[in-house]
Every structure is written in C-alpha cells, then in structure tokens.
Design an enzyme around this catalytic site. Sequence first.
Site, short mmCIF file in Angstrom:
data_model
loop_
_atom_site.label_atom_id
_atom_site.label_comp_id
_atom_site.label_asym_id
_atom_site.label_seq_id
_atom_site.Cartn_x
_atom_site.Cartn_y
_atom_site.Cartn_z
N LYS A 197 2.33 9.68 6.98
CA LYS A 197 1.60 8.60 6.28
C LYS A 197 0.17 8.60 6.79
O LYS A 197 -0.09 9.03 7.92
CB LYS A 197 2.24 7.24 6.59
CG LYS A 197 1.89 6.17 5.58
CD LYS A 197 2.85 6.20 4.41
CE LYS A 197 2.46 5.25 3.32
NZ LYS A 197 3.52 5.14 2.30
N LYS A 247 5.20 14.46 4.25
CA LYS A 247 4.97 13.93 2.90
C LYS A 247 4.92 12.42 2.99
O LYS A 247 5.81 11.80 3.59
CB LYS A 247 6.12 14.37 1.97
CG LYS A 247 5.96 13.87 0.55
CD LYS A 247 5.06 14.79 -0.25
CE LYS A 247 4.53 14.17 -1.52
NZ LYS A 247 3.27 13.42 -1.34
N GLY A 258 -0.49 8.54 -3.02
CA GLY A 258 -1.01 7.17 -3.06
C GLY A 258 -0.13 6.18 -2.33
O GLY A 258 1.00 6.46 -1.96
N ASP A 259 -0.69 5.02 -2.11
CA ASP A 259 0.01 3.84 -1.60
C ASP A 259 -0.93 2.68 -1.94
O ASP A 259 -1.74 2.81 -2.87
CB ASP A 259 0.27 3.97 -0.08
CG ASP A 259 1.28 2.93 0.43
OD1 ASP A 259 2.48 3.14 0.25
OD2 ASP A 259 0.86 1.89 0.99
N THR A 297 7.96 4.91 -8.97
CA THR A 297 8.48 4.00 -7.93
C THR A 297 9.10 2.77 -8.58
O THR A 297 10.21 2.36 -8.24
CB THR A 297 7.37 3.61 -6.94
OG1 THR A 297 6.68 4.79 -6.52
CG2 THR A 297 7.95 2.90 -5.73
N LYS A 314 13.45 7.77 4.39
CA LYS A 314 13.38 7.67 2.94
C LYS A 314 13.37 9.06 2.30
O LYS A 314 14.13 9.34 1.38
CB LYS A 314 12.10 6.92 2.55
CG LYS A 314 11.91 6.73 1.08
CD LYS A 314 10.49 6.33 0.68
CE LYS A 314 9.92 5.20 1.48
NZ LYS A 314 8.71 4.62 0.84
P1 NDP Z 1 -1.21 -1.18 -5.33
O1 NDP Z 1 -2.44 -1.12 -4.52
O2 NDP Z 1 -1.16 -0.51 -6.64
O3 NDP Z 1 -0.76 -2.68 -5.54
C1 NDP Z 1 -0.50 -3.54 -4.50
C2 NDP Z 1 -0.27 -4.92 -5.06
O4 NDP Z 1 0.17 -5.78 -4.02
C3 NDP Z 1 -1.56 -5.53 -5.61
O5 NDP Z 1 -1.24 -6.40 -6.66
C4 NDP Z 1 -2.09 -6.26 -4.40
O6 NDP Z 1 -2.94 -7.35 -4.73
C5 NDP Z 1 -0.81 -6.77 -3.76
N1 NDP Z 1 -1.00 -6.90 -2.32
C6 NDP Z 1 -1.44 -5.97 -1.46
N2 NDP Z 1 -1.52 -6.45 -0.22
C7 NDP Z 1 -1.12 -7.72 -0.30
C8 NDP Z 1 -0.99 -8.76 0.64
N3 NDP Z 1 -1.30 -8.56 1.93
N4 NDP Z 1 -0.53 -9.95 0.20
C9 NDP Z 1 -0.22 -10.13 -1.10
N5 NDP Z 1 -0.34 -9.20 -2.04
C10 NDP Z 1 -0.78 -8.00 -1.65
O7 NDP Z 1 -0.06 -0.60 -4.37
P2 NDP Z 1 1.39 -0.09 -4.76
O8 NDP Z 1 1.91 -0.85 -5.92
O9 NDP Z 1 1.34 1.38 -4.80
O10 NDP Z 1 2.21 -0.48 -3.44
C11 NDP Z 1 2.91 -1.70 -3.31
C12 NDP Z 1 3.98 -1.56 -2.23
O11 NDP Z 1 4.89 -0.52 -2.61
C13 NDP Z 1 3.47 -1.16 -0.86
O12 NDP Z 1 4.28 -1.75 0.13
C14 NDP Z 1 3.67 0.35 -0.83
O13 NDP Z 1 3.77 0.83 0.48
C15 NDP Z 1 4.98 0.45 -1.57
N6 NDP Z 1 5.31 1.74 -2.17
C16 NDP Z 1 4.45 2.37 -3.02
C17 NDP Z 1 4.80 3.56 -3.60
C18 NDP Z 1 3.93 4.25 -4.60
O14 NDP Z 1 4.37 5.27 -5.14
N7 NDP Z 1 2.75 3.76 -4.91
C19 NDP Z 1 6.07 4.24 -3.27
C20 NDP Z 1 6.94 3.45 -2.41
C21 NDP Z 1 6.54 2.26 -1.88
P3 NDP Z 1 -4.51 -7.12 -5.04
O15 NDP Z 1 -4.56 -6.65 -6.45
O16 NDP Z 1 -5.09 -8.44 -4.80
O17 NDP Z 1 -4.97 -6.09 -4.07
O1 2IT Z 2 5.81 4.75 0.44
C1 2IT Z 2 5.92 5.74 -0.31
O2 2IT Z 2 6.98 6.35 -0.43
C2 2IT Z 2 4.73 6.17 -1.05
N1 2IT Z 2 3.70 5.53 -0.95
C3 2IT Z 2 4.78 7.40 -1.90
C4 2IT Z 2 4.60 8.63 -1.07
C5 2IT Z 2 4.47 9.92 -1.83
O3 2IT Z 2 4.25 10.93 -1.15
O4 2IT Z 2 4.61 9.95 -3.06
#
Ligand code: NDP
Ligand code: 2IT
Length: 448
Positions: A129, A93, A168-169, A212, A117
């Site tokens: 992943k 997952k 998603g991520d 999240t 996690k």
């Molecule tokens: P999104 O794509 O929705 O948003 C990412 C955000 O971070 C955007 O604003 C993006 O900017 C910015 N960003 C991405 N890469 C960079 C970079 N290299 N430098 C600066 N800013 C950056 O992703 P998420 O919100 O889903 O994910 C954000 C973080 O949270 C990641 O590390 C992900 O692995 C983690 N995460 C996500 C989960 C989820 O459920 N979605 C769960 C747990 C962790 P721009 O708009 O310019 O692309």
């Molecule tokens: O980093 C993470 O935990 C995620 N991007 C969410 C993974 C998931 O299966 O919901």
Amino acid sequence: MSTAHQAMVEVFEEVKKRNPNEPEFHQAVKEILESLEPVVEKHPEFIERGIIKSIVEPERIIKFRVPWVDDNGNVQINRGYRIQFNSAIGPYKGGLRFHPSVYEGIIKFLGFEQIFKNSLTGLPIGGGKGGSDFDPHGKSDAEVMRFCQSFMTELYRHIGKDVDVPAGDIGVGGREIGFLYGQYKRITGLYEGVLTGKGLTFGGSLARTEATGFGLCYFTEALLDDHGDSFKGKTVVISGAGNVAIFAHQKATELGAKVVAMCDSNGYIYDKNGVDLDAVKELKIKSRKRIKEYVSIHPEAEYHEGCKGIWTIPCDIALPCATQNEIDEESAKILVKNGCKCVCEGANMPSTPEAIATFQENNVLFGPAKAANAGGVATSALEMSQNSLRMSWTFEEVDAKLKNIMVNIYKNISAAAKEYGMAGNLVAGANIAGFLKVANAMMAQGLV
Ligand code: NDP
Ligand code: 2IT
C-alpha cells in the site's frame, strides 16, 4: 494460558514497541493475531519457524519527499510512502491513498490487511500500500498533475509490472492514475501494466471502476442467500459517496434494494424516496462538489452536517464505504436497535473492534472488509492478466469472473470458520483462510 495465546501476546507487544503511535496498525494486527490462535494451536510450526513474527514486519518501507509547485508559484512539500509488506504469493499489490490523514501507521495497516485480502482473491498477488498526505480537494487539475508527476519521480524506481503494482484508493481515481502512469512511462520508457485502474484507452480493464462496489454487493448477496435472504425489498444505508459507495449503490439497487442515505466527509443526505444515483454521480464524480448540494436538486431530501449521524437512519443493511473506524460501538448499537440485520464492509477497517463485537453478539450478519471489498483488487489482478496477454475482456466477462471470485471468497471463509469451530464468524474465517495460503508459501520459501 495456552502457549499459542502467550506467543501471540508476545508478538503483539513487540509490534507495539517497534511501531509506536500507530494505533490503526496495532488494531489490524491485534485482530489477525487473535483470529490465528486456533491455527497456531494446531500448527505450532507457524510460531516455531518465525512466520507470525515475519508476517507483521513489512518487507520494505519506502518514505520520500514530494516537492511540487502550486498554481500561485509556491513550493509545497508532501510526504510519500510505499510499504511493500509481503511478496510470498505474488508481486506487491495495493492502492495509493491521497488524504491529509495519511501517515506511516495508516499505510501500514492498509498494507497489512492487503496481504490477507489479496490471498483471499485466489489470485497471485502480494500485499502493499502507499500514498501521501496530499489533499486533492480544492486543487486544480494542473496541481494534481504536478503532484502526481513528482510522486512518481521517486516511486518509479521501486515498482514494475512484476515487482509492485499500485492502484487507487481514497483520493486516487482515474485522473490520478492517468497522471501517474504518464510519468512512469516518460521516465522508464516502458509501456507496461505497472498500475491498475488505468483508463480504457491505455490498458485499463472494463468493470475495474465498478468492481469494489459491485463485488461488495455480490459478497453481501452470497451471505444473505446462505441465510435464505436477499437484497430484494431491503432498505440500505451506504456511507461515502466515492468510487466504492457509488457502485455499491448501483448494484444494491439493481438487486432490488432501496438506498436511502449516503455521505461525504462533511455530512450525510437522507432521501426516503431512495437516493438518486445519477445526481450523486453528477455531483461527486463529474463536478467534484459536496454532497450537501444534493438537496438543491432534491429539496424533499434532508442534509445533516457530520458523518456519524448516518448510522442513526433505520436500515436492514449497512454498507460502510468511506473510511476506517467510521462505525464505533455507539453507532453499532444504534444500528442493531433500529433492526439492521447485515453489515458488510466496503471500506477498509470501517468498524472498530467494539462495533464488530456488538454486531457479532447480536447475530448481525457481518462481512469483514478483507473479504467483502476484495473485488476491487481482484479485478486489478484481472487487469494485470489482460495487460500480460495484451488483450481485453468484455465487461460481461470481467463482471462474471468478479462475481465468481466473490461467491468463492464467501464459501471459503465460511468453510474456514466452520473448520476451526467458529461457524458464522466471518472475521475469523477471512483472517484464517487469508493467512494459511501466505503462511504456507512463506514456509516453503524459507527465511527471506
Ligand atoms: P474515494 O476517494 O473515491 O471516496 C471516499 C469517500 O469517502 C468520499 O465520499 C469521501 O468524502 C468519504 N470520506 C473519506 N474520508 C472520510 C472521512 N475521514 N470521514 C468521512 N468520509 C470520508 O475513495 P474510495 O471510494 O476508493 O474508498 C473508500 C473506502 O473503500 C476506503 O476505505 C478504501 O480504502 C476502500 N477501498 C477502496 C477500493 C477501491 O478499489 N477504490 C478497494 C477496496 C477498499 P469526500 O468526498 O468529502 O472526500
Ligand atoms: O483496498 C484496496 O483493496 C484497494 N484500494 C484496491 C487495490 C488495488 O490494487 O486494486
């Protein structure tokens, strides 16, 4: 030098040799191995029976070509990945990341962290992943759809509701999950919960979108509460302006804090009156625009190019929610100097090892990603349960379960840190508590 230490050094050297040029993966592994030294001192069987050596090696790596045709009729080739890291406690997952920086080392570090996690959530999910170096920025919906269809045309044979359940991520949200789901269903003929983060009309769970960011704030509130404090009246800086950042803003504000800064990959905004979340949602979710445009809606706010500067804004609480290694030692020192008292990680591995050491040396309350951002995947597991039951729970039911899970994660990692003589060190607590469940399951299942 202790035997446990020596054994961990040997495993780490082997990981570097087997996975050259993958610094993010090395960073994630090193932290885990260091945290586990006191565990293997007490339980040498984890070394003797090869558990440590096995857990750093993915069960399976799938790497494939993703051909698609852009709107101008040109053939584009991307690379796709799915790393099925560990299935000891449940089906693989973890999310899919679409970002140009994606290569095997990024997916490996993310998949590795996901094992621990997912274990912390208390739910039956293994670690995996995937993703691609495809960049959704500036692509039309039709291009994103063709890319997703091509990606799934290979991926479908490796996944399934009881096998591996992606989500998603970065760069993969509701739109992408919809296209991926449609193609899976078309190829296999199966209407099953093979992905999470689905739309609400085809098996998605209420509160998964928010999970999240909300979970991060529930975790942070539990940590603050344990230290006689709360979000109330606090100034908060949140990096990112995506799924995690936006809903972290929403919950932190609901809990009484003021969020003064956010960013995207180009630069950051500072709004001393509090960042207007509706404006950010409009820009980043609805119109897919740059955060820079916030200042045309709120001319009193400031926009600065570059992301690093966001950590120079004085705050009580920092919630990094963008990407890996976004807080380095220099930024950590500035945060400390400006009076920041609490850092909880919404992104995966957003703080460098030097930044974490800086926070710990200065008694900043520090919530590591594996614990603090586990609410997303936990709610994904709740989505899987609802799909299996062919039922859906209300927003309030899912949100209450999420909150309970986050508070329990805090209690469990806090207790594990204490048990191993490192009270307050939540990095060690999360790594140890996450590891023990998976390691015991691996031992019981024999060499596989
Ligand atoms: P999104 O794509 O929705 O948003 C990412 C955000 O971070 C955007 O604003 C993006 O900017 C910015 N960003 C991405 N890469 C960079 C970079 N290299 N430098 C600066 N800013 C950056 O992703 P998420 O919100 O889903 O994910 C954000 C973080 O949270 C990641 O590390 C992900 O692995 C983690 N995460 C996500 C989960 C989820 O459920 N979605 C769960 C747990 C962790 P721009 O708009 O310019 O692309
Ligand atoms: O980093 C993470 O935990 C995620 N991007 C969410 C993974 C998931 O299966 O919901």
